[in-house]
Motif scaffolding. Structure first.
Motif: not given
Lengths: 119, 642
Positions: B615, B618-620, B623-624, B627
């Motif tokens: 945690q 970083h939003i990304q 998302a990684m 995905a």
């Protein structure tokens, strides 16, 4: 690009253009989706990240429509596409509002600065 | 109309409250505490007299005051109910009467103490608790008083907690803990009574049908365990001698005259139950007789004025239980009464001596005090004569009645118990007059240049004189049949409320008659006189004469001076293993239990420390993960399809 979209659209008579196979359309949707994911993961500008989301939504829409075309213009798939567009519009409104709020707070739209919820 | 009964406990409670306020005010206000406390107890005494006069003539009846409902839960209904019959009335007179004298004495004794207002507050609270104990109509109410007097005893033993390196505080704790052991028995006994009778009201239990033998025995023994704690009998007597760390009037009031007789009172109150169990009665009698003898032997070799008196108290309490055990409950209460007079007298006299000798307590360093403190000397002599059972004193009549009741209770066991009692009587007379000789007769064994013994003020000598008169005349309460037919006033008074029981009677019955009672009275007299003379003669020139004897019988002397090493035995057999167990339990709790709990916590903490890096905010990267996992799952699904 425009031509391919036109190709997917039903002809004026209501008959799908048989010369373009569905798999192409799906492939295009997949490409769009991957582009969206890439943009979302890699770009640091929140606006661009936001646009990437729109791209992914549209890729989904394209998939819906392709499936509808395959099933003799099944209206169900087209209705879903309209739903998605509506939701995307709403999301854009909320999201942009959030972006403005964020910008006012931090004077930047760099996604790397939004890490307050670090565990 | 007996609503006024509630005044007996309430007035001292009010007095205690006022004394507490006076203590908080400090300064001159504290001088008022003495008179206030005395007035409270005086009022209590007058009410007790009034109530006692009201029940005279119809002793079987009782005055009852029923106040609020105290506890009502399930089938248990406990009202705040006071009950004054001949037994509790007599006890109330003793407690408030002797209590009043000791309160009065305390004014002089504690006059220069910083904490005198606090002292009087405690003393008044004690009278409150004691009268609640006596008047409580049900056992839980009695138990409240029982615990209350225990708490006051604790506070007053430890009253000078900062003296002698904190020893009084330790002694107070010892008293309290020894009492807790007994209280456990009392409590379990009460639980059993409730399950068997469905009520804890004494009068109601008395009316209920008898219990089966085994249950009655068990309950009686448990109650008796409680009594051994409060009344300092084997096995729990060790606290009483140490309780002498408190101020001397406290020793007189609590640890001689009143509180320690609470166990005897409780056994008499429950006499209807005890007579149902000959086994329990026998245990009571034997424990009483053995305690009397054991404490008597220890008293022989003590040097401390108050220690001798303390052991004699234990010994006399043993007599009372002996009387209970042979079914002579009224004789036990008679002895409670006379003992309250003469033992309070002796303790107050000892207090006067200690006061005059500047806090000296060692009788070996006294001597010749009769010239310096004439009133104390005469009254102490009277007290000594009573304790020794000199003919026609109160102690003689009550002790002789116990011995007579013992020997006439039938059976060979009765003779053995009488033998123990008679031997104890000899020892009692001896050590009492050893003490009298050492303290008041012979030459001064202190430095007259440094210590100037002086007579105490009149507030202290007046109670001595009154108690001496009571001690001399107290025997009139229970004249034996040899002297006056039907002269035993106290027996007539108490017999309607006490149970009849002769646990040993089945073995031989009443084989002895009044002619023999006279004979045994002569025996008692001879024993007392011999003991007194021995004590006077052997110690008339101080302790040196007997030092040779002590050296010759060195092991015996060491054993007696060391109090049979009961404290040491308890230390080794109970306290040390208990401490070891506590340490083990402490280690188990800290190491195993806490270790388990803390270890589990630390495990999760560590796991969390590892996982929380995911945690990162970083939003990304989220998302990684999304995905990536989606891809993997999809790939897996696709593979399945192929």
């Amino acid at each position: 690009m425009i031509a391919s979209i036109l190709a997917v659209l039903p002809a004026a008579e209501g008959i799908p253009n048989p010369s373009i196979p569905t798999s192409w359309v799906l492939l295009l949707a997949a490409l769009l989706f991957i582009l969206g994911i890439y943009g979302f993961l890699v770009r640091r500008d929140l606006i661009v990240v936001f646009m990437s989301i729109e791209l992914m939504l549209n890729a989904a829409n394209l998939t819906f429509l392709a499936a509808a075309r395959e099933r003799m213009l099944d209206p169900e798939g087209q209705v879903y596409a309209i739903f998605v567009i509506t939701v995307a519009a709403v999301e854009a409104a909320v999201g942009l509002a959030l972006l403005i709020a964020w910008f006012r707070l931090r004077a930047t739209l760099d996604v790397e600065t939004a890490v307050e919820l670090e565990g | 109309m007996s609503d006024y009964l509630f005044l007996i406990p309430s007035l001292p409670l009010l007095g205690a409250l006022l004394c507490g306020i006076l203590h908080a005010r400090g300064g001159k206000a504290r001088d008022l505490a003495g008179p206030v406390a005395n007035l409270a107890v005086l009022g209590s005494f007058l009410v007790a007299v009034l109530a006692f006069l009201e029940i005279r003539g119809h002793e079987a009846e009782a005055l009852v005051y029923e106040g609020f409902t105290w506890i009502h839960t399930g089938t248990l209904l406990l009202p705040f109910k006071l009950h004054l019959d001949a037994l509790s009335g007599f006890m109330a007179l003793i407690v408030t009467g002797v209590g009043l004298l000791i309160h009065f004495y305390s004014i002089g004794y504690m006059a220069h103490d910083e904490g005198r207002a606090k002292y009087f507050a405690y003393l008044n609270l004690f009278v409150f608790a004691m009268s609640l104990l006596i008047l409580g109509a049900n056992l839980p109410l009695l138990f409240v008083g029982w615990e209350g007097v225990g708490a006051m005893s604790y506070l007053l033993i430890g009253f000078w907690y900062d003296k002698e390196g904190g020893w009084p505080a330790v002694a107070g704790q010892k008293a309290f803990i020894a009492n807790r052991v007994g209280d456990m028995g009392f409590l379990i006994g009460m639980f059993l009574l409730f399950t068997n009778f469905g009520t804890l009201d004494v009068a109601a239990m008395k009316e209920a049908p008898a219990l089966s033998g085994g249950v009655a025995t068990l309950i009686c023994l448990l109650l008796f365990l409680g009594a051994t704690g409060k009344s300092a009998q084997i096995p729990l007597f060790v606290w009483l001698p140490d309780a002498m760390a408190g101020p001397t009037p406290v020793s007189a009031l609590i640890h001689a005259a009143t509180m320690v007789t609470a166990g005897v009172y409780m056994v008499c109150r429950m006499s209807f139950l005890f007579v149902q169990s000959p086994t329990a009665m026998a245990v009571v009698a034997v424990v009483g007789a053995v305690t009397a003898l054991l404490a008597g032997t220890i008293a022989l070799a003590q040097r401390d004025l108050k220690k001798v008196l303390a052991y004699s108290t234990v010994s006399q309490l043993g007599y009372m239980f002996l009387a209970c055990g042979v079914g002579a409950f009224s004789a036990a209460i008679f002895h409670v009464g006379t003992h309250a007079f003469f033992k309070a007298l002796l303790f107050l006299g000892a207090g006067s001596v200690i006061h005059g000798m500047h806090e000296e307590q060692d009788a070996f360093r006294m001597g010749g005090l009769r010239r310096h403190m004439p009133i104390t000397w005469i009254t102490f002599l009277v007290g000594g004569l009573c304790l020794a059972g000199f003919p026609l004193t109160s102690g003689f009549f009550s002790k002789d009645e116990i011995l007579w009741e013992t020997v006439s209770s039938g059976g060979s066991a009765a003779y053995a118990l009488w033998g123990l009692g008679a031997l104890t009587a000899l020892l009692t007379a001896f050590y009492t007059f050893r003490l009298v000789s050492l303290t008041f007769l012979g030459k001064e064994r202190f430095d007259p240049g440094e210590v100037h013994p002086h007579e105490s003020p009149w507030t202290m000598t007046l109670p001595l004189v009154i108690l001496a008169l009571l001690g001399l005349g107290g025997g009139l309460m229970g004249l034996p049949a040899v002297f006056v037919e039907d002269g035993n006033w106290i027996h007539h008074l108490l017999s309607p409320v006490l149970a009849e029981g002769r646990p040993f009677a089945s073995e031989g019955g009443h084989g002895l008659d009044h002619a023999q009672e006279g004979l045994f009275m002569v025996y008692s007299s001879i024993i007392a006189v011999v003991g007194i003379l021995a004590g006077l003669i052997l110690y008339r020139n101080g302790p040196e004469r007997m030092a040779g004897l002590a050296k010759t019988f060195r092991p015996v002397h060491v054993l007696l001076a060391g109090k049979w090493f009961v404290d040491e035995i308890y230390q080794v057999c109970i306290l040390t293993p208990l401490a070891a167990l506590s340490r083990f339990a402490g280690w188990f709790d800290l190491g195993i239990v806490d270790g388990l709990v803390n270890g589990l916590g630390r495990l999760f903490q560590g796991a969390g420390f590892l996982v929380r890096r995911v945690q990162d905010g970083h939003i990304q990267s989220y998302a990684m993960w999304m995905a990536g996992t989606t891809t993997v799952v999809l790939a897996w699904l696709v593979m399945q399809l192929w």
